[in-house]
Design a protein around this motif. Structure first.
Motif, PDB file in Angstrom:
ATOM      1  N   GLU A   1      -7.378  -6.889  -4.965  1.00 36.91           N
ATOM      2  CA  GLU A   1      -8.452  -6.959  -5.958  1.00 36.91           C
ATOM      3  C   GLU A   1      -8.763  -5.602  -6.588  1.00 36.91           C
ATOM      4  O   GLU A   1      -9.667  -5.475  -7.407  1.00 36.91           O
ATOM      5  CB  GLU A   1      -9.735  -7.485  -5.286  1.00 36.91           C
ATOM      6  N   SER A   2      -8.039  -4.572  -6.174  1.00 34.59           N
ATOM      7  CA  SER A   2      -8.342  -3.224  -6.656  1.00 34.59           C
ATOM      8  C   SER A   2      -7.088  -2.562  -7.227  1.00 34.59           C
ATOM      9  O   SER A   2      -6.016  -3.153  -7.254  1.00 34.59           O
ATOM     10  CB  SER A   2      -8.917  -2.370  -5.518  1.00 34.59           C
ATOM     11  N   VAL A   3      -7.255  -1.330  -7.690  1.00 32.29           N
ATOM     12  CA  VAL A   3      -6.135  -0.548  -8.215  1.00 32.29           C
ATOM     13  C   VAL A   3      -5.865   0.611  -7.270  1.00 32.29           C
ATOM     14  O   VAL A   3      -6.783   1.342  -6.898  1.00 32.29           O
ATOM     15  CB  VAL A   3      -6.441  -0.009  -9.626  1.00 32.29           C
ATOM     16  N   ARG A   4      -4.629   0.764  -6.877  1.00 33.76           N
ATOM     17  CA  ARG A   4      -4.241   1.861  -5.989  1.00 33.76           C
ATOM     18  C   ARG A   4      -3.665   2.996  -6.821  1.00 33.76           C
ATOM     19  O   ARG A   4      -2.827   2.772  -7.688  1.00 33.76           O
ATOM     20  CB  ARG A   4      -3.196   1.369  -4.984  1.00 33.76           C
ATOM     21  N   LEU A   5      -4.128   4.220  -6.578  1.00 34.48           N
ATOM     22  CA  LEU A   5      -3.614   5.400  -7.270  1.00 34.48           C
ATOM     23  C   LEU A   5      -2.584   6.090  -6.381  1.00 34.48           C
ATOM     24  O   LEU A   5      -2.899   6.510  -5.272  1.00 34.48           O
ATOM     25  CB  LEU A   5      -4.759   6.356  -7.599  1.00 34.48           C
ATOM     26  N   ILE A   6      -1.362   6.217  -6.877  1.00 36.15           N
ATOM     27  CA  ILE A   6      -0.268   6.799  -6.096  1.00 36.15           C
ATOM     28  C   ILE A   6       0.176   8.102  -6.755  1.00 36.15           C
ATOM     29  O   ILE A   6       0.680   8.090  -7.886  1.00 36.15           O
ATOM     30  CB  ILE A   6       0.938   5.842  -6.023  1.00 36.15           C
ATOM     31  N   PRO A   7      -0.021   9.255  -6.115  1.00 35.76           N
ATOM     32  CA  PRO A   7       0.497  10.506  -6.681  1.00 35.76           C
ATOM     33  C   PRO A   7       2.017  10.415  -6.830  1.00 35.76           C
ATOM     34  O   PRO A   7       2.711   9.908  -5.933  1.00 35.76           O
ATOM     35  CB  PRO A   7       0.104  11.555  -5.636  1.00 35.76           C
ATOM     36  N   VAL A   8       2.559  10.888  -7.941  1.00 33.35           N
ATOM     37  CA  VAL A   8       3.999  10.751  -8.168  1.00 33.35           C
ATOM     38  C   VAL A   8       4.812  11.490  -7.107  1.00 33.35           C
ATOM     39  O   VAL A   8       5.952  11.117  -6.813  1.00 33.35           O
ATOM     40  CB  VAL A   8       4.399  11.233  -9.582  1.00 33.35           C
TER      41      VAL A   8
END
Length: 254
Positions: free
Chosen positions: A158-165
């Motif tokens: 239900e959320s957005v995950r932020l993944i560092p490149v």
């Protein structure tokens, strides 16, 4: 004393991400407004009179740079930027604070400590700070090119995950989506390999196949198959990746 802050970023997920990090690292700070663009930010700052403004540099229309020029004498400014380290030297030379996306806890903690010391000394920004910021912005515009992608936004339940490149091992096309492979698992995004190839730093990410982009720093070994194609193994991963003949030239110097 309780301090107030405004966060301005045109991407809601990033506002939520920074707000959550601030709540963890500086729970006494009150976020009195979240703006999706520069004009909203100016209205909130005029109405709420916060001591701090976290401003995304690039917002459509009225940017964070435009806002900064108007509020430099009203509150402390922390720029939130996707520019690389070379470009943000423009800020460092003028002692203007900034956070590079994706914001790390360590860097945010340093910024918080600096802000606390400044606010304990005086609630008003130092005299002449507007000139300092204008010089920093001029230097930034002279040194900064187009920023490369620094994080990946992937839907996670239900959320957005932020993944560092930096955490990505490789990207792989999968039907209408692209798989983002990291040590923590895999995620799906809607960006195509072609789009990613134009947005990622070519010094760090190489396209090795029409369906694959690999993080060069995660490559463990490169070899040739009996058919003449290249084969890559990734650190701490069991699978191998195929390098098309048209991309083999990338590995001649390795």
């Amino acid at each position: 004393m309780t301090y107030k802050a405004v966060i301005a970023d045109d991407e809601k997920e990033l506002r939520t991400y920074l707000k959550a990090m601030l709540a963890e690292s500086w729970p006494e700070l009150v976020i009195c407004g979240e703006a999706a663009n520069g004009r909203e930010a100016l209205e909130m700052i005029d109405a709420s009179r916060p001591q701090i403004a976290f401003l995304d540099i690039r917002m459509p229309g009225f940017s964070g740079l435009d806002v900064a020029k108007k509020i430099a004498d009203k509150c402390r400014i922390v720029f939130v930027t996707a520019y690389d380290d070379y470009a943000v030297e423009a800020f460092e030379r003028e002692a203007v604070d900034y956070l590079v996306k994706p914001v790390s806890k360590k860097r945010l903690t340093q910024t918080i400590e600096r802000l606390k010391k400044q606010l304990q000394t005086s609630l008003e920004p130092a005299a002449g700070i507007a000139d300092v910021i204008n010089r920093a912005l001029a230097n930034l515009q002279n040194t900064a090119g187009t920023p490369y992608l620094r994080w990946i936004r992937a839907q996670h339940k239900e959320s957005v995950r932020l993944i560092p490149v930096e955490e990505v091992d490789y990207f792989q096309a999968e039907d209408k989506y692209t798989l983002v492979m990291t040590a923590a698992g895999e995620s799906l995004i809607k960006k195509s390999i072609k789009e990613l190839a134009g947005e990622l730093d070519p010094q760090q990410f190489w396209q090795i196949h029409r369906a694959t982009i690999v993080n060069v720093f995660r490559i463990e070994n490169v070899s040739r198959s009996l058919t003449g194609r290249g084969v890559i193994t990734i650190k701490d991963r069991p699978e191998s990746l195929v390098v098309s003949r048209s991309y083999l030239h990338l590995f001649k110097q390795m």
